[in-house]
Design a protein around this motif. Structure first.
Motif, PDB file in Angstrom:
ATOM      1  N   GLU A  12       0.259   1.972   9.503  1.00 13.68           N
ATOM      2  CA  GLU A  12       0.640   0.581   9.222  1.00 13.68           C
ATOM      3  C   GLU A  12      -0.609  -0.290   9.047  1.00 13.68           C
ATOM      4  OE1 GLU A  12       3.621  -0.975   8.816  1.00 13.68           O
ATOM      5  OE2 GLU A  12       4.728   0.899   8.983  1.00 13.68           O
ATOM      6  N   LEU A  15      -2.158   0.567   5.687  1.00 12.46           N
ATOM      7  CA  LEU A  15      -1.374  -0.014   4.591  1.00 12.46           C
ATOM      8  C   LEU A  15      -1.650  -1.503   4.435  1.00 12.46           C
ATOM      9  CD1 LEU A  15       2.100   1.735   4.978  1.00 12.46           C
ATOM     10  CD2 LEU A  15       0.572   1.887   3.020  1.00 12.46           C
ATOM     11  N   ALA A  16      -1.821  -2.191   5.545  1.00 15.02           N
ATOM     12  CA  ALA A  16      -2.057  -3.637   5.497  1.00 15.02           C
ATOM     13  C   ALA A  16      -3.378  -3.975   4.809  1.00 15.02           C
ATOM     14  CB  ALA A  16      -2.036  -4.209   6.911  1.00 15.02           C
ATOM     15  N   LEU A  18      -4.636  -2.338   2.205  1.00 11.98           N
ATOM     16  CA  LEU A  18      -4.631  -1.939   0.800  1.00 11.98           C
ATOM     17  C   LEU A  18      -4.299  -3.105  -0.121  1.00 11.98           C
ATOM     18  CD1 LEU A  18      -2.655   1.435   1.002  1.00 11.98           C
ATOM     19  CD2 LEU A  18      -5.126   1.132   0.830  1.00 11.98           C
ATOM     20  N   SER A  19      -4.781  -3.001  -1.349  1.00  9.22           N
ATOM     21  CA  SER A  19      -4.387  -3.974  -2.366  1.00  9.22           C
ATOM     22  C   SER A  19      -2.912  -3.764  -2.684  1.00  9.22           C
ATOM     23  CB  SER A  19      -5.225  -3.772  -3.637  1.00  9.22           C
ATOM     24  OG  SER A  19      -4.859  -2.540  -4.258  1.00  9.22           O
ATOM     25  N   ASP A  20      -2.302  -4.716  -3.370  1.00  9.28           N
ATOM     26  CA  ASP A  20      -0.888  -4.577  -3.734  1.00  9.28           C
ATOM     27  C   ASP A  20      -0.645  -3.335  -4.578  1.00  9.28           C
ATOM     28  OD1 ASP A  20      -0.253  -6.875  -2.347  1.00  9.28           O
ATOM     29  OD2 ASP A  20      -0.216  -8.160  -4.127  1.00  9.28           O
ATOM     30  N   ASP A  22      -2.455  -0.503  -4.646  1.00  8.51           N
ATOM     31  CA  ASP A  22      -2.600   0.697  -3.824  1.00  8.51           C
ATOM     32  C   ASP A  22      -1.429   0.851  -2.856  1.00  8.51           C
ATOM     33  OD1 ASP A  22      -4.894   1.390  -5.137  1.00  8.51           O
ATOM     34  OD2 ASP A  22      -6.256   0.706  -3.554  1.00  8.51           O
ATOM     35  N   HIS A  23      -0.957  -0.263  -2.312  1.00  7.94           N
ATOM     36  CA  HIS A  23       0.209  -0.218  -1.423  1.00  7.94           C
ATOM     37  C   HIS A  23       1.412   0.337  -2.186  1.00  7.94           C
ATOM     38  CE1 HIS A  23       3.568  -1.696   1.032  1.00  7.94           C
ATOM     39  NE2 HIS A  23       2.715  -1.604   2.041  1.00  7.94           N
ATOM     40  N   GLN A  24       1.586  -0.115  -3.409  1.00  9.59           N
ATOM     41  CA  GLN A  24       2.689   0.368  -4.246  1.00  9.59           C
ATOM     42  C   GLN A  24       2.555   1.873  -4.502  1.00  9.59           C
ATOM     43  OE1 GLN A  24       5.445  -1.156  -5.293  1.00  9.59           O
ATOM     44  NE2 GLN A  24       6.140   0.670  -6.380  1.00  9.59           N
ATOM     45  N   VAL A  26       1.107   4.128  -2.577  1.00  9.58           N
ATOM     46  CA  VAL A  26       1.463   4.849  -1.347  1.00  9.58           C
ATOM     47  C   VAL A  26       2.978   4.918  -1.206  1.00  9.58           C
ATOM     48  CG1 VAL A  26       1.386   4.775   1.175  1.00  9.58           C
ATOM     49  CG2 VAL A  26      -0.695   4.383  -0.145  1.00  9.58           C
ATOM     50  N   MET A  27       3.670   3.812  -1.480  1.00 11.38           N
ATOM     51  CA  MET A  27       5.138   3.820  -1.396  1.00 11.38           C
ATOM     52  C   MET A  27       5.738   4.807  -2.403  1.00 11.38           C
ATOM     53  SD  MET A  27       5.982   1.836   1.043  1.00 11.38           S
ATOM     54  CE  MET A  27       4.493   2.176   1.925  1.00 11.38           C
TER      55      MET A  27
END
Length: 82
Positions: A12, A15-16, A18-20, A22-24, A26-27
């Motif tokens: 968590e 994830l916080a 990461l850029s938007d 990179d977060h996307q 990972v999802m």
């Protein structure tokens, strides 16, 4: 005796940071692992799997109710040291 260690908090935090984009990614890696059960280790076992994306990777293990992401990082983290 069996011990359970919850590593979700560390993921968590990662994830916080990461850029938007990179977060996307990972999802998307998590979603791809969930919809492709043959890529998952046996639920409840000691196995893990590595899933690579264009920029990032995740290491995950399977549980009876889904997957737990154990670690994540950037692909350049996998490059051998020169």
């Amino acid at each position: 005796m069996v011990y359970t260690v919850d590593l979700a908090l560390d993921v968590e935090k990662a994830l916080a940071k990461l850029s938007d984009d990179d977060h996307q990614q990972v999802m998307e890696l998590i979603a791809a692992a969930l919809v492709e059960p043959n890529s998952c280790p046996t639920p409840g076992g000691w196995g893990w799997a590595l899933r690579l994306g264009p920029r990032l990777w995740i290491v995950f293990t399977a549980c009876l109710d889904g997957i737990d992401v154990v670690s994540l990082g950037a692909n350049e983290d996998l490059a051998p040291a020169a």
